[in-house]
Design an enzyme around this catalytic site. Structure first.
Site, short mmCIF file in Angstrom:
data_model
loop_
_atom_site.label_atom_id
_atom_site.label_comp_id
_atom_site.label_asym_id
_atom_site.label_seq_id
_atom_site.Cartn_x
_atom_site.Cartn_y
_atom_site.Cartn_z
N CYS A 179 2.86 3.18 7.83
CA CYS A 179 2.01 4.25 7.30
C CYS A 179 1.29 5.01 8.41
CB CYS A 179 1.00 3.67 6.33
SG CYS A 179 0.08 2.30 7.03
N LYS A 200 1.65 -7.78 -7.32
CA LYS A 200 2.97 -7.20 -7.63
C LYS A 200 3.58 -6.65 -6.35
CE LYS A 200 4.93 -3.39 -8.70
NZ LYS A 200 6.20 -3.67 -8.01
N GLU A 203 5.75 13.26 4.91
CA GLU A 203 5.96 11.93 5.49
C GLU A 203 7.43 11.56 5.33
OE1 GLU A 203 4.48 8.49 3.34
OE2 GLU A 203 3.62 7.72 5.19
N GLU A 256 -4.46 2.79 -0.33
CA GLU A 256 -4.04 2.95 1.07
C GLU A 256 -2.71 3.69 1.02
OE1 GLU A 256 -5.80 1.87 3.61
OE2 GLU A 256 -7.19 0.53 2.61
P1 NAD Z 1 5.69 3.35 -3.47
O1 NAD Z 1 4.45 4.11 -3.72
O2 NAD Z 1 6.96 3.87 -3.97
O3 NAD Z 1 5.57 1.87 -4.06
C1 NAD Z 1 4.53 0.99 -3.71
C2 NAD Z 1 4.32 0.00 -4.82
O4 NAD Z 1 3.89 0.69 -5.99
C3 NAD Z 1 5.56 -0.78 -5.24
O5 NAD Z 1 5.20 -2.11 -5.51
C4 NAD Z 1 5.99 -0.07 -6.50
O6 NAD Z 1 6.72 -0.88 -7.40
C5 NAD Z 1 4.66 0.31 -7.12
N1 NAD Z 1 4.68 1.42 -8.08
C6 NAD Z 1 5.60 2.43 -8.17
N2 NAD Z 1 5.28 3.24 -9.20
C7 NAD Z 1 4.15 2.74 -9.77
C8 NAD Z 1 3.33 3.14 -10.86
N3 NAD Z 1 3.60 4.23 -11.59
N4 NAD Z 1 2.25 2.41 -11.15
C9 NAD Z 1 1.93 1.33 -10.43
N5 NAD Z 1 2.67 0.88 -9.39
C10 NAD Z 1 3.77 1.59 -9.05
O7 NAD Z 1 5.71 3.13 -1.89
P2 NAD Z 1 6.81 2.42 -1.00
O8 NAD Z 1 7.98 3.34 -0.93
O9 NAD Z 1 7.01 1.03 -1.42
O10 NAD Z 1 6.04 2.36 0.42
C11 NAD Z 1 5.99 3.42 1.29
C12 NAD Z 1 4.67 4.17 1.22
O11 NAD Z 1 3.58 3.28 1.43
C13 NAD Z 1 4.53 5.20 2.29
O12 NAD Z 1 4.02 6.40 1.75
C14 NAD Z 1 3.51 4.61 3.26
O13 NAD Z 1 2.81 5.54 4.02
C15 NAD Z 1 2.64 3.84 2.35
N6 NAD Z 1 1.93 2.77 3.07
C16 NAD Z 1 0.59 2.94 3.34
C17 NAD Z 1 -0.12 1.96 4.04
C18 NAD Z 1 -1.58 2.13 4.35
O14 NAD Z 1 -2.22 1.16 4.75
N7 NAD Z 1 -2.18 3.31 4.19
C19 NAD Z 1 0.54 0.80 4.46
C20 NAD Z 1 1.89 0.65 4.17
C21 NAD Z 1 2.57 1.66 3.46
#
Ligand code: NAD
Length: 493
Positions: free
Chosen positions: A284, A175, A385, A250
């Site tokens: 991230c 997804k 963040e 992650e």
């Molecule tokens: P997000 O958490 O809003 O969304 C990530 C994914 O989760 C999307 O596909 C979203 O549709 C899904 N999602 C949202 N609510 C959900 C739920 N209740 N249940 C299941 N899935 C759900 O994050 P974002 O805004 O897309 O990305 C930014 C974040 O990702 C930042 O905090 C960043 O630090 C983190 N990130 C971490 C890494 C790592 O390797 N640690 C890498 C890239 C990004």
């Protein structure tokens, strides 16, 4: 022409019954590039059912490592052959620069090749546990893997999960983030041109609240591997508790980049810039807190600002651009709000701080490289963040204080130290409570190395052999070489 994207379930491209569509836009100019379906709960459940049945059929899970590796090599070769198209799509949809997208695509194909190789090198353990009792420790696929990824590295984050999950023999449901599905769709089109059996890999385009939540809750999913925000990671963990499925998370970071007074300042400035402004800070592991030793603070800040000022911000598809767009209007607003909060908290805004609305960038989501100084550790811009091109510069007196300030955060994803005193650099980096760290560089990493965070930055590790382990169960098999009755219940005592 606007592309109408579809779901991919059981080897078929399907429309969703849900009439709601997600507009997919180019963040550099807001042009609509596609309409994406928003899968319903029932459609997501169907994808899970198909994954379950292909897993149980053994068409993939029971192939030999050599056979699965062959398919992973085919996928890598397809990515290589379509690298230019994938790069363009990533730039178009995410707003990052060509140079950044090229690196992501190269990393993606390399990840498939790496896991193909690793798979063939994974040998199980066997030993004689007792006389005539031979024990084998074997690795088996987990079953059905739900893979949920964010928008900042759409293809790379997908592949970091897909490659090891498939290598291990799982069936998968990917997804992508709602706003960045383009390269995932292309990737699945490429899967169709390989020998990956039908029904092993599904693609569900949909919201986190419906598709993501359904994957996290489902009793038919054995592992959810998620990359995204800490807040959503917590929700996923709760949803996953129903069948105690494995979770791999992650999450976010607020990573310290420590510069000692004996550092090569030009090198530290160079990586300080790369650490925060690569990907417009939407990374991230971004080095979003610079910690500078007091006696070099002024020299460092002066050099840093001079270079940051010169960064060419522009559309990702312009080769001259060094920093691309922010992914969406919503995310740009969130970054601008943090900049406002920083000003209100009393931090000194010494560079940037504004949306760029000139020189053809009016329609896109562009923010100036932004630097705050005179911050205190309780400020929200220091603790939270921001996930944008915004850096806060802190100071420290000595080694002990550097470690204290570095670790004064709920996160624990990444960190770096700059010093020409190697012993000190290693001493300090070992004290930094984070999973991904650097000495005298920033952001340099390889597919062999475990990727993940301490504290609220996550659970588990991607990449390397650790990444394959995440998608495998470990079983002991105890074999009697010379079977004899136990006589435990012989009724004669
Ligand atoms: P997000 O958490 O809003 O969304 C990530 C994914 O989760 C999307 O596909 C979203 O549709 C899904 N999602 C949202 N609510 C959900 C739920 N209740 N249940 C299941 N899935 C759900 O994050 P974002 O805004 O897309 O990305 C930014 C974040 O990702 C930042 O905090 C960043 O630090 C983190 N990130 C971490 C890494 C790592 O390797 N640690 C890498 C890239 C990004």
């Amino acid at each position: 022409m606007t592309k109408h994207l579809k779901l991919y379930i059981d080897g078929e491209w399907l429309d969703s019954v849900n009439p709601d569509r997600q507009e997919v836009i180019n963040p550099a100019n807001q042009e609509v590039i596609a309409q994406a379906p928003q899968a319903t709960k029932e459609e997501t459940e169907k994808a899970i059912r198909i994954a379950r049945s292909t897993f149980e059929s053994g068409i993939w899970s029971e192939q030999t490592p050599g056979e699965r590796a062959e398919v992973l090599y085919q996928i890598a070769n397809k990515i290589e052959a379509h690298a230019e198209e994938l790069t363009e799509l990533e730039v178009l949809n995410n707003g990052k620069t060509i140079r950044e997208a090229e690196a992501d695509v190269a990393d993606a194909l390399h990840t498939f090749r790496y896991y193909a190789g690793l798979l063939q090198n994974q040998t199980d353990e066997t030993f004689e546990a007792e006389k005539d009792l031979q024990t084998m420790i074997v690795k088996e696929p987990m079953g059905v893997a739900g893979l949920i990824v964010p928008w900042n590295f759409p293809i790379l984050m997908s592949v970091w999960k897909i490659a090891p999950a498939l290598a291990a023999g799982n069936s998968i449901i990917l997804k992508p983030a709602e706003i960045t599905p383009m390269t995932a769709v292309k990737l699945y089109e490429l899967f169709e041109q390989t020998d990956l059996p039908k029904g092993v890999a599904q693609l569900v385009l949909g919201t986190g609240a419906v598709a993501g939540q359904t994957l996290s809750e489902s009793k038919d999913v054995d592992i959810v591997s998620f990359t995204g925000s800490t807040k959503v990671g917590q929700q996923i963990m709760q949803a996953a508790a129903g069948n105690l499925k494995k979770v791999s998370l992650e999450l976010g970071g607020k990573s310290p980049n420590i510069v000692f007074n004996d550092a090569d300042i030009d090198l530290a400035v160079d990586y300080g810039l790369f650490g925060i402004f690569m990907g417009a800070g939407q990374v991230c592991t971004s080095g979003s807190r610079l910690l500078i030793q007091e006696d070099i603070y002024e020299t460092f800040v002066e050099k840093f600002i001079e270079k940051a000022k010169a960064i060419r911000v522009g559309p990702g598809n312009d080769k001259a651009s060094e920093m691309g767009a922010i992914v969406s209007n919503k995310h740009m607003d969130s970054i601008m709000e943090y900049i406002q909060i920083g000003k209100e908290e009393g931090a000194h805004l010494v560079l940037g701080g504004k949306r760029i609305e000139k020189d053809g960038l009016e329609k896109g989501f562009f923010i100036e490289p932004t630097v705050f100084t005179n911050v205190t550790s309780d400020m929200r811009i220091v603790r939270e963040e921001i996930f944008g091109p915004v850096i806060v510069i802190q100071t420290f007196k000595d080694e002990e204080e550097a470690i204290h300030v570095a670790n004064d955060t709920d996160y624990g994803l990444a960190g770096a130290v700059f010093s020409t005193d190697q012993a000190k650099a290693v001493r300090v980096i070992k004290k930094v409570r984070a999973g991904i760290t650097w000495v005298n560089n920033y952001h340099l990493s390889s597919v062999q190395s475990p990727w993940g965070g301490y504290k609220t930055s996550g659970i588990g590790r991607s990449l390397g052999k650790y990444g394959l382990d995440e998608y495998q169960e470990t079983k002991q098999i105890n074999i009697s070489m010379n079977p004899e009755r136990s006589d435990w219940f012989d009724g004669e005592k």
